[in-house]
Scaffold this motif. Structure first.
Motif, PDB file in Angstrom:
ATOM      1  N   TYR A 119       0.805  -1.220   0.000  1.00 21.11           N
ATOM      2  CA  TYR A 119       0.000   0.000   0.000  1.00 21.11           C
ATOM      3  C   TYR A 119       0.839   1.273   0.000  1.00 21.11           C
ATOM      4  O   TYR A 119       0.470   2.270  -0.622  1.00 21.11           O
ATOM      5  CB  TYR A 119      -0.922   0.023   1.222  1.00 21.11           C
ATOM      6  N   PHE A 120       1.963   1.250   0.710  1.00 20.23           N
ATOM      7  CA  PHE A 120       2.705   2.493   0.945  1.00 20.23           C
ATOM      8  C   PHE A 120       4.096   2.526   0.310  1.00 20.23           C
ATOM      9  O   PHE A 120       4.735   3.576   0.315  1.00 20.23           O
ATOM     10  CB  PHE A 120       2.839   2.735   2.453  1.00 20.23           C
ATOM     11  N   GLY A 121       4.575   1.397  -0.206  1.00 21.28           N
ATOM     12  CA  GLY A 121       5.882   1.366  -0.846  1.00 21.28           C
ATOM     13  C   GLY A 121       6.983   0.861   0.073  1.00 21.28           C
ATOM     14  O   GLY A 121       6.851   0.879   1.299  1.00 21.28           O
ATOM     15  N   GLU A 122       8.073   0.421  -0.540  1.00 21.43           N
ATOM     16  CA  GLU A 122       9.176  -0.171   0.225  1.00 21.43           C
ATOM     17  C   GLU A 122       9.867   0.845   1.128  1.00 21.43           C
ATOM     18  O   GLU A 122      10.261   0.531   2.249  1.00 21.43           O
ATOM     19  CB  GLU A 122      10.199  -0.789  -0.733  1.00 21.43           C
ATOM     20  N   GLU A 123      10.035   2.058   0.631  1.00 21.04           N
ATOM     21  CA  GLU A 123      10.740   3.066   1.430  1.00 21.04           C
ATOM     22  C   GLU A 123       9.989   3.375   2.719  1.00 21.04           C
ATOM     23  O   GLU A 123      10.599   3.544   3.782  1.00 21.04           O
ATOM     24  CB  GLU A 123      10.928   4.345   0.614  1.00 21.04           C
ATOM     25  N   ALA A 124       8.665   3.437   2.630  1.00 26.47           N
ATOM     26  CA  ALA A 124       7.863   3.730   3.817  1.00 26.47           C
ATOM     27  C   ALA A 124       7.939   2.608   4.841  1.00 26.47           C
ATOM     28  O   ALA A 124       7.646   2.824   6.023  1.00 26.47           O
ATOM     29  CB  ALA A 124       6.406   3.975   3.421  1.00 26.47           C
TER      30      ALA A 124
END
Length: 209
Positions: A119-124
């Protein structure tokens, strides 16, 4: 107007009505899907943020010294030295024991990591890795202290032992770098989750007015 034209016009109007209804249905479906995705993201954000708060408190508790009692004098009882050694070993292992009792919290947090990434991406999702790293460092440091217990460290070995002791919460105080890392990880996940949670609460409040 001939009957054929009237029939054709009727068919055209029926077709247009079907197209409009279909278009409205697609828009409604897309809006519903968008709403559902937004709701799931917010629910996941609430779940993850609560999990991080729990993990932070558990790690802080695990690193809290098992005993603050100071011995003002030497104990001359027979076998007192052996008892003291056993007590110190037990205190060293306390963080592992406490984290083991709360292992379900960290398992649930790890399980939510991939959904969070989706939902929010790997970095998040980087704070998940930091929490796991801190958890592992505390356990590994306790095991290393037990393994080397009774040895007289010198030079680099003494520095490593001091680092292990600091990791399990012995002696750093205001300079507790691991606690600072823990707080930064929680703050980072808050920056992702908090806006969604606040927006949902705001929407609920406005809807209730």
């Amino acid at each position: 107007m001939s009957p054929d034209w009237i029939s054709a016009l009727g068919n055209l109007m029926t077709g247009l009505a079907a197209i409009v209804a279909g278009w409205a249905g697609v828009r409604g479906l897309n809006a519903w899907r968008t709403e559902m995705v937004g709701r799931r993201k917010t629910e996941l954000a609430e779940e993850v943020l609560a999990g991080f708060y729990r993990a932070r408190d558990i790690l802080a508790w695990a690193r809290f010294p098992a005993s603050h009692e100071a011995d003002d004098g030497e104990d001359d009882r027979p076998g007192a030295g052996a008892e003291d050694e056993e007590l110190e070993r037990s205190e060293i292992f306390t963080p592992v024991d406490r984290l083991t009792k709360e292992s379900q919290v960290f398992s649930e947090l790890r399980a939510s990591r991939y959904r969070f990434m989706a939902y929010f991406g790997e970095e998040a999702a980087q704070p998940f890795e930091e929490i796991q790293a801190i958890h592992s460092e505390v356990i590994d440091s306790a095991h290393n202290l037990i393994r080397t217990y009774g040895q007289e460290p010198t030079g680099p070995e003494e520095a490593r032992r001091n680092q292990w002791e600091a990791t399990i919460g012995w002696g750093e105080g205001d300079g507790d770098t691991l606690r600072k890392r823990l707080d930064l990880a929680v703050k980072a996940i808050e920056q992702t989750c908090r806006p969604l949670i606040d927006e949902r609460h705001k929407t609920r409040h406005n809807g209730a007015v």
